[in-house]
Design a protein around this motif. Structure first.
Motif, PDB file in Angstrom:
ATOM      1  N   LEU A   1     -16.492  -0.806 -24.146  1.00 47.14           N
ATOM      2  CA  LEU A   1     -15.591  -1.488 -23.218  1.00 47.14           C
ATOM      3  C   LEU A   1     -16.288  -2.693 -22.588  1.00 47.14           C
ATOM      4  CD1 LEU A   1     -12.957  -1.691 -21.592  1.00 47.14           C
ATOM      5  CD2 LEU A   1     -13.922  -0.024 -19.979  1.00 47.14           C
ATOM      6  N   SER A   2     -17.516  -2.488 -22.144  1.00 48.37           N
ATOM      7  CA  SER A   2     -18.286  -3.590 -21.580  1.00 48.37           C
ATOM      8  C   SER A   2     -18.466  -4.709 -22.600  1.00 48.37           C
ATOM      9  CB  SER A   2     -19.656  -3.073 -21.118  1.00 48.37           C
ATOM     10  OG  SER A   2     -20.476  -4.124 -20.658  1.00 48.37           O
ATOM     11  N   ASP A   3     -18.696  -4.328 -23.858  1.00 47.52           N
ATOM     12  CA  ASP A   3     -18.890  -5.322 -24.919  1.00 47.52           C
ATOM     13  C   ASP A   3     -17.653  -6.184 -25.121  1.00 47.52           C
ATOM     14  OD1 ASP A   3     -21.433  -4.328 -25.355  1.00 47.52           O
ATOM     15  OD2 ASP A   3     -20.921  -3.258 -27.199  1.00 47.52           O
ATOM     16  N   VAL A   4     -16.479  -5.548 -25.268  1.00 48.37           N
ATOM     17  CA  VAL A   4     -15.279  -6.319 -25.612  1.00 48.37           C
ATOM     18  C   VAL A   4     -14.758  -7.128 -24.431  1.00 48.37           C
ATOM     19  CG1 VAL A   4     -14.637  -4.633 -27.375  1.00 48.37           C
ATOM     20  CG2 VAL A   4     -13.572  -4.485 -25.116  1.00 48.37           C
ATOM     21  N   LEU A   5     -15.167  -6.780 -23.218  1.00 51.76           N
ATOM     22  CA  LEU A   5     -14.799  -7.582 -22.055  1.00 51.76           C
ATOM     23  C   LEU A   5     -15.784  -8.725 -21.823  1.00 51.76           C
ATOM     24  CD1 LEU A   5     -13.682  -4.812 -19.519  1.00 51.76           C
ATOM     25  CD2 LEU A   5     -12.232  -6.333 -20.875  1.00 51.76           C
ATOM     26  N   GLY A   6     -16.826  -8.802 -22.653  1.00 57.93           N
ATOM     27  CA  GLY A   6     -17.814  -9.860 -22.504  1.00 57.93           C
ATOM     28  C   GLY A   6     -18.844  -9.588 -21.428  1.00 57.93           C
ATOM     29  N   LEU A   7     -18.756  -8.434 -20.753  1.00 54.29           N
ATOM     30  CA  LEU A   7     -19.678  -8.148 -19.663  1.00 54.29           C
ATOM     31  C   LEU A   7     -21.089  -7.893 -20.184  1.00 54.29           C
ATOM     32  CD1 LEU A   7     -20.177  -7.691 -16.670  1.00 54.29           C
ATOM     33  CD2 LEU A   7     -19.485  -5.302 -16.972  1.00 54.29           C
ATOM     34  N   SER A   8     -21.206  -7.178 -21.302  1.00 58.39           N
ATOM     35  CA  SER A   8     -22.531  -6.911 -21.862  1.00 58.39           C
ATOM     36  C   SER A   8     -23.249  -8.215 -22.173  1.00 58.39           C
ATOM     37  CB  SER A   8     -22.417  -6.068 -23.133  1.00 58.39           C
ATOM     38  OG  SER A   8     -21.801  -4.836 -22.885  1.00 58.39           O
ATOM     39  N   MET A   9     -22.536  -9.138 -22.806  1.00 57.14           N
ATOM     40  CA  MET A   9     -23.160 -10.405 -23.173  1.00 57.14           C
ATOM     41  C   MET A   9     -23.466 -11.248 -21.940  1.00 57.14           C
ATOM     42  SD  MET A   9     -24.341 -11.716 -25.827  1.00 57.14           S
ATOM     43  CE  MET A   9     -25.111 -13.269 -26.256  1.00 57.14           C
ATOM     44  N   LEU A  10     -22.617 -11.171 -20.920  1.00 58.09           N
ATOM     45  CA  LEU A  10     -22.877 -11.911 -19.688  1.00 58.09           C
ATOM     46  C   LEU A  10     -24.140 -11.396 -19.006  1.00 58.09           C
ATOM     47  CD1 LEU A  10     -22.137 -13.945 -17.505  1.00 58.09           C
ATOM     48  CD2 LEU A  10     -20.637 -12.202 -16.493  1.00 58.09           C
ATOM     49  N   VAL A  11     -24.269 -10.075 -18.893  1.00 60.40           N
ATOM     50  CA  VAL A  11     -25.464  -9.494 -18.267  1.00 60.40           C
ATOM     51  C   VAL A  11     -26.705  -9.854 -19.077  1.00 60.40           C
ATOM     52  CG1 VAL A  11     -26.623  -7.328 -17.666  1.00 60.40           C
ATOM     53  CG2 VAL A  11     -24.198  -7.620 -17.150  1.00 60.40           C
ATOM     54  N   GLU A  12     -26.589  -9.784 -20.413  1.00 58.62           N
ATOM     55  CA  GLU A  12     -27.723 -10.155 -21.259  1.00 58.62           C
ATOM     56  C   GLU A  12     -28.100 -11.611 -21.036  1.00 58.62           C
ATOM     57  OE1 GLU A  12     -29.810 -12.092 -24.153  1.00 58.62           O
ATOM     58  OE2 GLU A  12     -27.630 -12.366 -24.115  1.00 58.62           O
ATOM     59  N   THR A  13     -27.105 -12.482 -20.923  1.00 59.46           N
ATOM     60  CA  THR A  13     -27.369 -13.910 -20.738  1.00 59.46           C
ATOM     61  C   THR A  13     -28.021 -14.171 -19.389  1.00 59.46           C
ATOM     62  OG1 THR A  13     -25.491 -14.471 -22.165  1.00 59.46           O
ATOM     63  CG2 THR A  13     -26.323 -16.206 -20.714  1.00 59.46           C
ATOM     64  N   ILE A  14     -27.540 -13.498 -18.355  1.00 55.31           N
ATOM     65  CA  ILE A  14     -28.118 -13.659 -17.022  1.00 55.31           C
ATOM     66  C   ILE A  14     -29.586 -13.250 -17.012  1.00 55.31           C
ATOM     67  CG2 ILE A  14     -28.075 -12.750 -14.653  1.00 55.31           C
ATOM     68  CD1 ILE A  14     -25.003 -12.489 -14.985  1.00 55.31           C
ATOM     69  N   ASN A  15     -29.899 -12.176 -17.730  1.00 60.71           N
ATOM     70  CA  ASN A  15     -31.247 -11.614 -17.692  1.00 60.71           C
ATOM     71  C   ASN A  15     -32.094 -11.985 -18.897  1.00 60.71           C
ATOM     72  OD1 ASN A  15     -31.258  -9.549 -15.284  1.00 60.71           O
ATOM     73  ND2 ASN A  15     -29.280  -9.326 -16.295  1.00 60.71           N
ATOM     74  N   GLY A  16     -31.515 -12.684 -19.863  1.00 54.20           N
ATOM     75  CA  GLY A  16     -32.220 -12.963 -21.117  1.00 54.20           C
ATOM     76  C   GLY A  16     -32.746 -14.373 -21.220  1.00 54.20           C
ATOM     77  N   ASP A  17     -33.083 -14.982 -20.095  1.00 58.63           N
ATOM     78  CA  ASP A  17     -33.590 -16.350 -20.102  1.00 58.63           C
ATOM     79  C   ASP A  17     -35.001 -16.358 -20.666  1.00 58.63           C
ATOM     80  OD1 ASP A  17     -33.915 -19.027 -19.719  1.00 58.63           O
ATOM     81  OD2 ASP A  17     -34.314 -18.887 -17.560  1.00 58.63           O
ATOM     82  N   ARG A  18     -35.134 -16.685 -21.947  1.00 58.81           N
ATOM     83  CA  ARG A  18     -36.425 -16.649 -22.629  1.00 58.81           C
ATOM     84  C   ARG A  18     -37.103 -18.017 -22.584  1.00 58.81           C
ATOM     85  NH1 ARG A  18     -37.655 -11.222 -23.756  1.00 58.81           N
ATOM     86  NH2 ARG A  18     -35.640 -10.191 -23.825  1.00 58.81           N
ATOM     87  N   ALA A  19     -38.425 -17.985 -22.610  1.00 60.39           N
ATOM     88  CA  ALA A  19     -39.180 -19.221 -22.684  1.00 60.39           C
ATOM     89  C   ALA A  19     -38.900 -19.911 -24.017  1.00 60.39           C
ATOM     90  CB  ALA A  19     -40.671 -18.926 -22.533  1.00 60.39           C
TER      91      ALA A  19
END
Length: 307
Positions: free
Chosen positions: A94-112
């Motif tokens: 459910l989190s995946d299809v609502l885009g929430l999983s990807m949003l949380v990953e993007t917020i926390n996935g700021d890689r060098a």
């Protein structure tokens, strides 16, 4: 007497008014709900719950949520929970299809710069991958196009990371994970836990993954149908790479040219993760990997940043 979010106490007259005049009941219940969280000992939990309450209440006011709609929402979430099992996580779906999983990953996935980009874990990392030797075949059932995936695990400065651990999982050639079809696939099919060699290299045999639909037999499938969305994901292989002194990365590689790259049901495609699964007929390479020609070969380096 009520206490608002700022700690101010006001008196009520019992009919929707205060000592200073009429109040809006919608605002009052929000302030009272937020005020009830004031004693939360963990400040981060208090902030999260306060934000959640305020945004949920704002959503209800903005949409003028009806009692019937609220009851349907509660029933939907109840069914979502009831659909979860030891090998199925409907709430992650459910989190995946609502885009929430990807949003949380993007917020926390700021890689060098130069580090491998991360993406969603997905709902099928539900069972432990079996430890396998480098070069092992994780396709235990066959039926798909033979493929080799190889690469290195590197620090961002290009230094190889010997002993790095690479957790891999993917669907079979028909688009199903082992936990979805335990009567057809043995446990651990499409999964492997590999340890990079002294030069940080890894390689394994498998089949070329295919696009597949996420499960649609539960509440999330009903949501997709209600919103006219397709359930398909582009073909991909999952990875989690970790090494001492470095930040682990959870990522995929997507098969270049596969369908649904521009409409992934869980919004997880990043251009840097789209890789060519090139057809090769190189005898020396086939001998090196222990496969017959022709076969597909995908090269992918996992670059980690220091912790």
């Amino acid at each position: 007497m009520t206490t608002d979010a700022t700690g101010t106490t006001t008196g009520t007259t019992g009919s929707g008014t205060t000592a200073s005049g009429p109040v809006a009941p919608e605002s009052t219940v929000t302030d009272e709900a937020v005020g009830s969280l004031a004693g939360t000992a963990d400040p981060r939990l208090r902030d999260l719950l306060t934000g959640l309450v305020r945004h949920l209440h704002a959503f209800a006011r903005e949409t003028r949520l009806t009692q019937e709609e609220w009851e349907k929402a509660v029933a939907f979430l109840t069914r979502t929970g009831q659909t979860c099992t030891d090998t199925r996580q409907e709430f992650i779906l459910l989190s995946d299809v609502l885009g929430l999983s990807m949003l949380v990953e993007t917020i926390n996935g700021d890689r060098a710069a130069g580090a491998t980009e991360s993406t969603v874990l997905g709902p099928f990392h539900m069972t432990e991958s079996p430890a396998r030797e480098l070069g092992a075949d994780i396709d235990l059932v066959g039926g798909g196009e033979p493929c080799v995936v190889s690469g290195r695990v590197l620090s961002r400065d290009g230094t190889p990371l010997p002993g790095a651990v690479i957790d891999v999982w993917q669907a079979d050639g028909n688009g199903f994970y082992d936990v979805q079809r335990p009567d057809v696939q043995p446990p651990g099919n499409g999964r492997g836990l590999f340890t990079a060699d002294a030069e940080g290299r890894f390689w394994f045999r498998t089949c070329v993954p295919s696009p597949y639909p996420i499960p649609t037999d539960g509440p999330v499938g009903g949501l997709l149908r209600a919103t006219g969305r397709h359930p398909y994901r582009p073909a991909h292989v999952h990875f989690i790479a970790s090494a001492e002194g470095h930040v682990p990365v959870t990522t995929h590689i997507f098969v270049a040219g596969t369908d649904y790259l521009d409409s992934d049901a869980v919004f997880a495609v990043k251009p840097s993760l789209v890789k060519d699964f090139a057809r090769t007929d190189d005898p020396s390479l086939a001998g090196e990997f222990g496969v017959e020609n022709p076969f597909r070969h995908a090269r992918f380096d996992l670059v980690l940043e220091r912790s």
